[in-house]
Design a protein around this motif. Structure first.
Motif, PDB file in Angstrom:
ATOM      1  N   LYS A  82       1.861   8.362   4.231  1.00 25.76           N
ATOM      2  CA  LYS A  82       1.033   9.185   5.336  1.00 25.76           C
ATOM      3  C   LYS A  82       0.139   8.182   6.108  1.00 25.76           C
ATOM      4  N   VAL A  83      -0.338   6.915   5.366  1.00 29.10           N
ATOM      5  CA  VAL A  83      -0.855   5.687   6.073  1.00 29.10           C
ATOM      6  C   VAL A  83       0.047   5.304   7.058  1.00 29.10           C
ATOM      7  N   LYS A  84       1.174   4.744   6.396  1.00 30.42           N
ATOM      8  CA  LYS A  84       2.272   4.261   7.444  1.00 30.42           C
ATOM      9  C   LYS A  84       2.694   5.060   8.592  1.00 30.42           C
ATOM     10  N   LYS A  85       2.631   6.345   8.302  1.00 32.26           N
ATOM     11  CA  LYS A  85       2.918   7.365   9.271  1.00 32.26           C
ATOM     12  C   LYS A  85       1.746   7.230  10.374  1.00 32.26           C
ATOM     13  N   SER A  86       0.569   7.176   9.934  1.00 37.51           N
ATOM     14  CA  SER A  86      -0.524   7.281  11.024  1.00 37.51           C
ATOM     15  C   SER A  86      -0.176   6.148  11.871  1.00 37.51           C
ATOM     16  N   LEU A  87       0.155   4.988  11.376  1.00 38.06           N
ATOM     17  CA  LEU A  87       0.335   3.713  12.489  1.00 38.06           C
ATOM     18  C   LEU A  87       1.379   3.801  13.282  1.00 38.06           C
ATOM     19  N   GLN A  88       2.614   4.456  12.500  1.00 35.95           N
ATOM     20  CA  GLN A  88       3.992   4.633  13.509  1.00 35.95           C
ATOM     21  C   GLN A  88       3.679   5.642  14.814  1.00 35.95           C
ATOM     22  N   ASN A  89       2.569   6.772  14.388  1.00 39.53           N
ATOM     23  CA  ASN A  89       2.465   7.609  15.569  1.00 39.53           C
ATOM     24  C   ASN A  89       1.973   7.015  16.766  1.00 39.53           C
ATOM     25  N   ILE A  90       0.951   6.150  16.697  1.00 41.17           N
ATOM     26  CA  ILE A  90       0.284   5.497  17.563  1.00 41.17           C
ATOM     27  C   ILE A  90       1.026   4.251  18.206  1.00 41.17           C
ATOM     28  N   PHE A  91       2.005   3.630  17.251  1.00 41.22           N
ATOM     29  CA  PHE A  91       2.545   2.114  17.587  1.00 41.22           C
ATOM     30  C   PHE A  91       3.938   2.403  17.031  1.00 41.22           C
ATOM     31  N   PRO A  92       4.789   3.224  17.589  1.00 37.51           N
ATOM     32  CA  PRO A  92       6.069   3.538  17.141  1.00 37.51           C
ATOM     33  C   PRO A  92       7.178   2.503  17.267  1.00 37.51           C
ATOM     34  N   LYS A  93       6.822   1.356  17.933  1.00 43.16           N
ATOM     35  CA  LYS A  93       7.908   0.194  18.386  1.00 43.16           C
ATOM     36  C   LYS A  93       7.646  -0.900  17.403  1.00 43.16           C
ATOM     37  N   GLY A  94       6.610  -0.870  16.609  1.00 42.18           N
ATOM     38  CA  GLY A  94       6.352  -1.766  15.850  1.00 42.18           C
ATOM     39  C   GLY A  94       6.903  -1.569  14.417  1.00 42.18           C
ATOM     40  N   LYS A  95       7.088  -3.115  13.739  1.00 43.50           N
ATOM     41  CA  LYS A  95       7.800  -2.972  12.684  1.00 43.50           C
ATOM     42  C   LYS A  95       6.562  -2.963  11.473  1.00 43.50           C
ATOM     43  N   ILE A  96       6.629  -1.992  10.605  1.00 46.29           N
ATOM     44  CA  ILE A  96       5.672  -1.915   9.582  1.00 46.29           C
ATOM     45  C   ILE A  96       6.204  -2.970   8.345  1.00 46.29           C
ATOM     46  N   LYS A  97       4.888  -3.370   7.841  1.00 50.14           N
ATOM     47  CA  LYS A  97       4.934  -4.115   6.589  1.00 50.14           C
ATOM     48  C   LYS A  97       4.108  -3.537   5.638  1.00 50.14           C
ATOM     49  N   MET A  98       4.589  -3.122   4.608  1.00 54.71           N
ATOM     50  CA  MET A  98       3.670  -2.580   3.586  1.00 54.71           C
ATOM     51  C   MET A  98       3.225  -3.540   2.336  1.00 54.71           C
ATOM     52  N   GLU A  99       2.095  -3.657   2.138  1.00 57.03           N
ATOM     53  CA  GLU A  99       1.741  -4.359   0.929  1.00 57.03           C
ATOM     54  C   GLU A  99       0.992  -3.276  -0.176  1.00 57.03           C
ATOM     55  N   SER A 100       0.615  -3.722  -1.132  1.00 60.79           N
ATOM     56  CA  SER A 100       0.002  -2.751  -2.058  1.00 60.79           C
ATOM     57  C   SER A 100      -1.294  -2.082  -1.543  1.00 60.79           C
ATOM     58  N   GLU A 101      -1.999  -2.651  -1.095  1.00 60.14           N
ATOM     59  CA  GLU A 101      -3.347  -2.047  -0.396  1.00 60.14           C
ATOM     60  C   GLU A 101      -3.478  -2.070   1.109  1.00 60.14           C
ATOM     61  N   TYR A 102      -2.317  -2.690   1.745  1.00 51.74           N
ATOM     62  CA  TYR A 102      -2.391  -2.313   3.004  1.00 51.74           C
ATOM     63  C   TYR A 102      -1.231  -2.154   4.005  1.00 51.74           C
ATOM     64  N   VAL A 103      -1.396  -1.376   5.162  1.00 51.97           N
ATOM     65  CA  VAL A 103      -0.082  -1.285   5.888  1.00 51.97           C
ATOM     66  C   VAL A 103      -0.434  -2.382   7.197  1.00 51.97           C
ATOM     67  N   LEU A 104       0.520  -3.043   7.621  1.00 52.30           N
ATOM     68  CA  LEU A 104       0.314  -4.112   8.763  1.00 52.30           C
ATOM     69  C   LEU A 104       1.531  -3.814   9.664  1.00 52.30           C
ATOM     70  N   LEU A 105       1.180  -4.339  10.831  1.00 54.19           N
ATOM     71  CA  LEU A 105       1.927  -4.083  12.002  1.00 54.19           C
ATOM     72  C   LEU A 105       1.375  -5.009  13.072  1.00 54.19           C
ATOM     73  N   SER A 106       2.632  -6.044  13.609  1.00 55.84           N
ATOM     74  CA  SER A 106       2.061  -6.819  14.629  1.00 55.84           C
ATOM     75  C   SER A 106       3.281  -6.967  15.621  1.00 55.84           C
ATOM     76  N   GLY A 107       2.863  -7.356  16.868  1.00 54.79           N
ATOM     77  CA  GLY A 107       3.688  -7.661  17.882  1.00 54.79           C
ATOM     78  C   GLY A 107       3.094  -7.940  19.023  1.00 54.79           C
ATOM     79  N   GLU A 108       3.433  -7.778  20.347  1.00 50.09           N
ATOM     80  CA  GLU A 108       3.129  -8.277  21.624  1.00 50.09           C
ATOM     81  C   GLU A 108       2.831  -7.151  22.344  1.00 50.09           C
ATOM     82  N   ARG A 109       2.683  -7.242  23.732  1.00 49.18           N
ATOM     83  CA  ARG A 109       2.227  -6.233  24.416  1.00 49.18           C
ATOM     84  C   ARG A 109       3.082  -4.822  24.459  1.00 49.18           C
TER      85      ARG A 109
END
Length: 129
Positions: A19-46
């Protein structure tokens, strides 16, 4: 107009990581998600900000968004928060201070031309009389 975008959210023990991952993907669908044990991370450009920009326009909250972002500028970076729970249902709701019980989604934008990025992302709308 180049920029680096970093998005992150803590995964609390009581939260479903998907669900945390989905929250990020809903707002930033073009990013590649990186899941860690305590964090969901996403990075990219414009390009990562395109959907975020569209949602700001569709909800007619660009002026509010710009105001919040301008208050958070520190040199060539801006850092702000949006509600994780609102994002889960495809809504952008800015958080003033990341004080939600389960914390919020942190968004950081860095650019040598930060003002231009903000003008593109959330242009100030003129009020017509």
């Amino acid at each position: 107009m180049e920029c680096l975008v970093k998005v992150s959210s803590k995964i609390n023990p009581t939260e479903d990581p998907e669900k945390v991952k989905k929250s990020l993907q809903n707002i930033f669908p073009k990013g590649k998600i990186k899941m860690e044990s305590e964090y969901v991370l996403l990075s990219g450009e414009r390009e990562l900000l395109v959907h975020f920009k569209e949602v700001l326009e569709n909800r007619k909250i660009r002026t509010v968004a710009r105001s919040i972002m301008e208050k958070r500028i520190d040199g060539n970076k801006v850092k702000f928060y949006v509600s994780k729970q609102a994002a889960l249902v495809n809504v952008i709701n800015f958080s003033e201070d990341n004080s939600a019980p389960l914390e919020d989604i942190k968004i950081e934008i860095e650019s040598e031309n930060l003002e231009e990025v903000l003008k593109w992302l959330a242009p100030i709308e003129e009020i017509l009389e």
